[in-house]
Motif scaffolding. Structure first.
Motif, PDB file in Angstrom:
ATOM      1  N   ALA A   1      42.213  54.976  35.334  1.00 21.80           N
ATOM      2  CA  ALA A   1      42.230  54.520  36.724  1.00 21.80           C
ATOM      3  C   ALA A   1      43.128  53.295  36.804  1.00 21.80           C
ATOM      4  O   ALA A   1      42.956  52.336  36.047  1.00 21.80           O
ATOM      5  CB  ALA A   1      40.826  54.189  37.192  1.00 21.80           C
ATOM      6  N   LEU A   2      44.098  53.337  37.706  1.00 15.70           N
ATOM      7  CA  LEU A   2      44.995  52.205  37.938  1.00 15.70           C
ATOM      8  C   LEU A   2      44.506  51.488  39.188  1.00 15.70           C
ATOM      9  O   LEU A   2      44.539  52.038  40.282  1.00 15.70           O
ATOM     10  CB  LEU A   2      46.429  52.684  38.109  1.00 15.70           C
ATOM     11  CG  LEU A   2      47.475  51.611  38.427  1.00 15.70           C
ATOM     12  CD1 LEU A   2      47.576  50.589  37.307  1.00 15.70           C
ATOM     13  CD2 LEU A   2      48.828  52.242  38.707  1.00 15.70           C
TER      14      LEU A   2
ATOM     15  N   THR B   1      36.500  38.083  33.295  1.00 15.52           N
ATOM     16  CA  THR B   1      37.050  39.344  33.808  1.00 15.52           C
ATOM     17  C   THR B   1      37.861  40.060  32.740  1.00 15.52           C
ATOM     18  O   THR B   1      37.696  41.260  32.502  1.00 15.52           O
ATOM     19  CB  THR B   1      37.937  39.061  35.035  1.00 15.52           C
ATOM     20  OG1 THR B   1      37.119  38.553  36.087  1.00 15.52           O
ATOM     21  CG2 THR B   1      38.647  40.317  35.506  1.00 15.52           C
ATOM     22  N   GLN B   2      38.754  39.337  32.083  1.00 16.66           N
ATOM     23  CA  GLN B   2      39.594  39.944  31.050  1.00 16.66           C
ATOM     24  C   GLN B   2      38.752  40.486  29.899  1.00 16.66           C
ATOM     25  O   GLN B   2      39.010  41.585  29.387  1.00 16.66           O
ATOM     26  CB  GLN B   2      40.588  38.922  30.520  1.00 16.66           C
ATOM     27  CG  GLN B   2      41.593  39.493  29.533  1.00 16.66           C
ATOM     28  CD  GLN B   2      42.505  38.418  28.966  1.00 16.66           C
ATOM     29  OE1 GLN B   2      42.031  37.395  28.475  1.00 16.66           O
ATOM     30  NE2 GLN B   2      43.806  38.636  29.055  1.00 16.66           N
ATOM     31  N   SER B   3      37.726  39.746  29.499  1.00 18.67           N
ATOM     32  CA  SER B   3      36.885  40.184  28.386  1.00 18.67           C
ATOM     33  C   SER B   3      36.100  41.447  28.748  1.00 18.67           C
ATOM     34  O   SER B   3      35.958  42.356  27.924  1.00 18.67           O
ATOM     35  CB  SER B   3      35.921  39.062  27.988  1.00 18.67           C
ATOM     36  OG  SER B   3      36.629  37.944  27.496  1.00 18.67           O
ATOM     37  N   ILE B   4      35.603  41.534  29.968  1.00 16.50           N
ATOM     38  CA  ILE B   4      34.848  42.723  30.396  1.00 16.50           C
ATOM     39  C   ILE B   4      35.762  43.938  30.440  1.00 16.50           C
ATOM     40  O   ILE B   4      35.390  45.034  29.991  1.00 16.50           O
ATOM     41  CB  ILE B   4      34.192  42.477  31.774  1.00 16.50           C
ATOM     42  CG1 ILE B   4      33.090  41.418  31.652  1.00 16.50           C
ATOM     43  CG2 ILE B   4      33.618  43.774  32.336  1.00 16.50           C
ATOM     44  CD1 ILE B   4      32.461  41.021  32.963  1.00 16.50           C
ATOM     45  N   VAL B   5      36.963  43.759  30.970  1.00 20.10           N
ATOM     46  CA  VAL B   5      37.917  44.868  31.017  1.00 20.10           C
ATOM     47  C   VAL B   5      38.263  45.336  29.610  1.00 20.10           C
ATOM     48  O   VAL B   5      38.343  46.537  29.335  1.00 20.10           O
ATOM     49  CB  VAL B   5      39.191  44.452  31.787  1.00 20.10           C
ATOM     50  CG1 VAL B   5      40.271  45.523  31.672  1.00 20.10           C
ATOM     51  CG2 VAL B   5      38.867  44.215  33.259  1.00 20.10           C
TER      52      VAL B   5
ATOM     53  N   GLY C   1      37.748  49.049  27.163  1.00 22.87           N
ATOM     54  CA  GLY C   1      38.913  49.726  26.608  1.00 22.87           C
ATOM     55  C   GLY C   1      40.134  49.671  27.508  1.00 22.87           C
ATOM     56  O   GLY C   1      41.075  50.459  27.341  1.00 22.87           O
ATOM     57  N   GLY C   2      40.162  48.738  28.452  1.00 26.95           N
ATOM     58  CA  GLY C   2      41.299  48.607  29.370  1.00 26.95           C
ATOM     59  C   GLY C   2      41.995  47.275  29.202  1.00 26.95           C
ATOM     60  O   GLY C   2      41.738  46.526  28.255  1.00 26.95           O
ATOM     61  N   TYR C   3      42.887  46.976  30.136  1.00 29.72           N
ATOM     62  CA  TYR C   3      43.578  45.682  30.115  1.00 29.72           C
ATOM     63  C   TYR C   3      43.919  45.286  31.539  1.00 29.72           C
ATOM     64  O   TYR C   3      43.928  46.116  32.462  1.00 29.72           O
ATOM     65  CB  TYR C   3      44.830  45.730  29.244  1.00 29.72           C
ATOM     66  CG  TYR C   3      45.907  46.700  29.704  1.00 29.72           C
ATOM     67  CD1 TYR C   3      46.919  46.303  30.572  1.00 29.72           C
ATOM     68  CD2 TYR C   3      45.901  48.019  29.260  1.00 29.72           C
ATOM     69  CE1 TYR C   3      47.897  47.188  30.996  1.00 29.72           C
ATOM     70  CE2 TYR C   3      46.874  48.916  29.666  1.00 29.72           C
ATOM     71  CZ  TYR C   3      47.875  48.491  30.539  1.00 29.72           C
ATOM     72  OH  TYR C   3      48.840  49.379  30.956  1.00 29.72           O
ATOM     73  N   ILE C   4      44.190  43.999  31.740  1.00 33.55           N
ATOM     74  CA  ILE C   4      44.465  43.461  33.073  1.00 33.55           C
ATOM     75  C   ILE C   4      45.584  42.429  32.963  1.00 33.55           C
ATOM     76  O   ILE C   4      45.713  41.737  31.944  1.00 33.55           O
ATOM     77  CB  ILE C   4      43.194  42.834  33.677  1.00 33.55           C
ATOM     78  CG1 ILE C   4      43.446  42.356  35.109  1.00 33.55           C
ATOM     79  CG2 ILE C   4      42.664  41.707  32.814  1.00 33.55           C
ATOM     80  CD1 ILE C   4      42.179  41.929  35.843  1.00 33.55           C
TER      81      ILE C   4
ATOM     82  N   VAL D   1      46.342  43.568  38.353  1.00 34.00           N
ATOM     83  CA  VAL D   1      46.413  44.999  38.044  1.00 34.00           C
ATOM     84  C   VAL D   1      45.630  45.275  36.767  1.00 34.00           C
ATOM     85  O   VAL D   1      45.793  44.569  35.767  1.00 34.00           O
ATOM     86  CB  VAL D   1      47.878  45.452  37.867  1.00 34.00           C
ATOM     87  CG1 VAL D   1      47.947  46.958  37.646  1.00 34.00           C
ATOM     88  CG2 VAL D   1      48.710  45.046  39.080  1.00 34.00           C
ATOM     89  N   MET D   2      44.803  46.304  36.824  1.00 35.60           N
ATOM     90  CA  MET D   2      44.050  46.681  35.621  1.00 35.60           C
ATOM     91  C   MET D   2      44.080  48.191  35.435  1.00 35.60           C
ATOM     92  O   MET D   2      44.224  48.955  36.392  1.00 35.60           O
ATOM     93  CB  MET D   2      42.601  46.177  35.703  1.00 35.60           C
ATOM     94  CG  MET D   2      41.693  46.974  36.617  1.00 35.60           C
ATOM     95  SD  MET D   2      40.016  46.331  36.665  1.00 35.60           S
ATOM     96  CE  MET D   2      40.229  45.015  37.877  1.00 35.60           C
ATOM     97  N   ARG D   3      43.949  48.585  34.188  1.00 33.81           N
ATOM     98  CA  ARG D   3      43.815  50.004  33.825  1.00 33.81           C
ATOM     99  C   ARG D   3      42.489  50.172  33.089  1.00 33.81           C
ATOM    100  O   ARG D   3      42.196  49.424  32.162  1.00 33.81           O
ATOM    101  CB  ARG D   3      44.977  50.446  32.933  1.00 33.81           C
ATOM    102  CG  ARG D   3      46.291  50.673  33.678  1.00 33.81           C
ATOM    103  CD  ARG D   3      47.373  51.097  32.719  1.00 33.81           C
ATOM    104  NE  ARG D   3      48.620  51.417  33.384  1.00 33.81           N
ATOM    105  CZ  ARG D   3      49.034  52.624  33.730  1.00 33.81           C
ATOM    106  NH1 ARG D   3      48.252  53.672  33.455  1.00 33.81           N
ATOM    107  NH2 ARG D   3      50.178  52.832  34.317  1.00 33.81           N
TER     108      ARG D   3
END
Length: 356
Positions: A279-280, A323-327, A331-334, A346-348
């Protein structure tokens, strides 16, 4: 010495061959002189072969000794270099032309030294990070705590002229205490989500419905800021596996930041699309541009775009780090982008989680 040894070996081989396969004239030998003449004949007959044999073996033996000596010198050189590195010269590397197994050994040593230096540097950064964490937490706690002690001290010393003053002092102290609670809660959440072993409770949800609900929770606050919140689903329905509570914290932080820092902006748009198995998602606002140098530091803990450390506008400075740690746990990134027209976070996120 070596030539004599191989000459004796040659004599032995010839004698052995003679005993087992004697020449035709050997039975005719009847005296010691005949034996001497026979030996002389053998030496004369095979002298070239014996000389060449002795020469070849001498060359091979000499080469073997020199090769061993050369290997010992190489090993001594490597040990000297290791002692030099171990004495504190961690930037030094063993630079010499080696071949074969010795090359593999030197290459492995250099790789080990580099890994050790990287580990030491990482440990140094961790220690520095801990010091910065203590400094920042101390600063953010000390400021409201000083106010709480000050106002409660006025009440304890009866330095007030009316009940209204007492009520005002208590309200101020209570507000400062709430600020400290927010900081402690954020700090606890940050340390928890920074651990890769943090358990997540996945649930499959409709991402569009979830975001509409999140937008509704900020309806009153966005109305006060005169900003519209809109959810744009390019793929609907879009099902995704997430830890609902933690992902809610992600979007709560991003929307809160957009409302807090998007002064002068008129809208917040949450755009969602499906890209392959991900999901983008982008949270956009048309507020002021974030400086380029600040974009690289946004997700650092306690970082605030503003130069001051006021919690009235800057919060705890842990929101985007959380936020970054939860993403990342999902298994995603922001990442963030900002221009004069729009600021995007923007996050995936993977649509499905792969079991460990």
């Amino acid at each position: 010495m070596t030539i004599m040894y191989f000459l004796l070996m040659g004599f032995y081989l010839i004698f052995n061959q003679t005993v087992h396969s004697p020449p035709e004239f050997l039975p005719q030998v009847h005296s010691l002189w005949d034996v001497i003449l026979f030996i002389d004949f053998i030496i004369m007959e095979y002298r070239l072969v014996m000389f060449l044999t002795a020469f070849v073996f001498s060359v091979l033996f000499t080469w073997w000794r020199l090769f061993r000596r050369y290997k010992q010198m190489q090993l001594r050189h490597i040990l000297d270099e290791l002692h030099y590195i171990a004495s504190g010269n961690f930037d030094h590397r063993i630079e010499a032309k080696f071949h074969g197994d010795m090359y593999d050994v030197v290459n492995s040593i250099n790789t080990l030294v580099e890994s050790t230096v990287e580990a030491m540097e990482e440990e140094r950064k961790i220690e520095q990070s801990k010091d910065e964490l203590i400094t920042n937490v101390s600063h953010d706690i000390r400021t409201p705590l000083t106010s709480i002690i000050g106002y409660l001290g006025l009440i304890a010393d009866k330095q007030y002229s009316s009940y209204d003053d007492v009520e005002r002092y208590i309200n101020i102290a209570y507000g400062k205490a709430l600020q400290m609670k927010v900081l402690v809660d954020d700090l606890f959440e940050y340390t928890k989500v920074r651990q890769t072993s943090t358990p997540l409770h996945y649930t499959k949800i409709n991402l569009g419905n979830f975001l509409e609900q999140m937008a509704a929770e900020f309806e009153l606050e966005s109305a006060k800021k005169e900003m519209d919140i809109e959810v744009i689903m390019e793929s609907d329905p879009l099902m995704i596996e997430v830890d609902v509570d933690k992902i809610a914290r992600v979007f709560s932080n991003l929307i809160s930041n957009a409302l807090k820092y998007g002064k002068g902006g008129t809208w917040i748009k949450i755009a969602v699309d499906k890209v392959g198995s991900e999901a983008l998602i982008s949270v956009n606002n048309n507020g002021p541009k974030i400086p380029e140098e600040a974009l690289e530091e946004l997700f650092g803990r306690f970082y605030r775009v503003e130069s001051s450390r006021s919690q009235q506008t800057g919060g705890t400075g842990l929101g985007l780090a959380i936020t970054q740690s939860i993403v990342a746990l999902h298994g995603g990134y922001i990442y963030a982008e900002s221009t004069d027209a729009v600021t995007k976070f923007v996050m995936r996120l993977p649509l499905e989680q792969i079991p460990n």
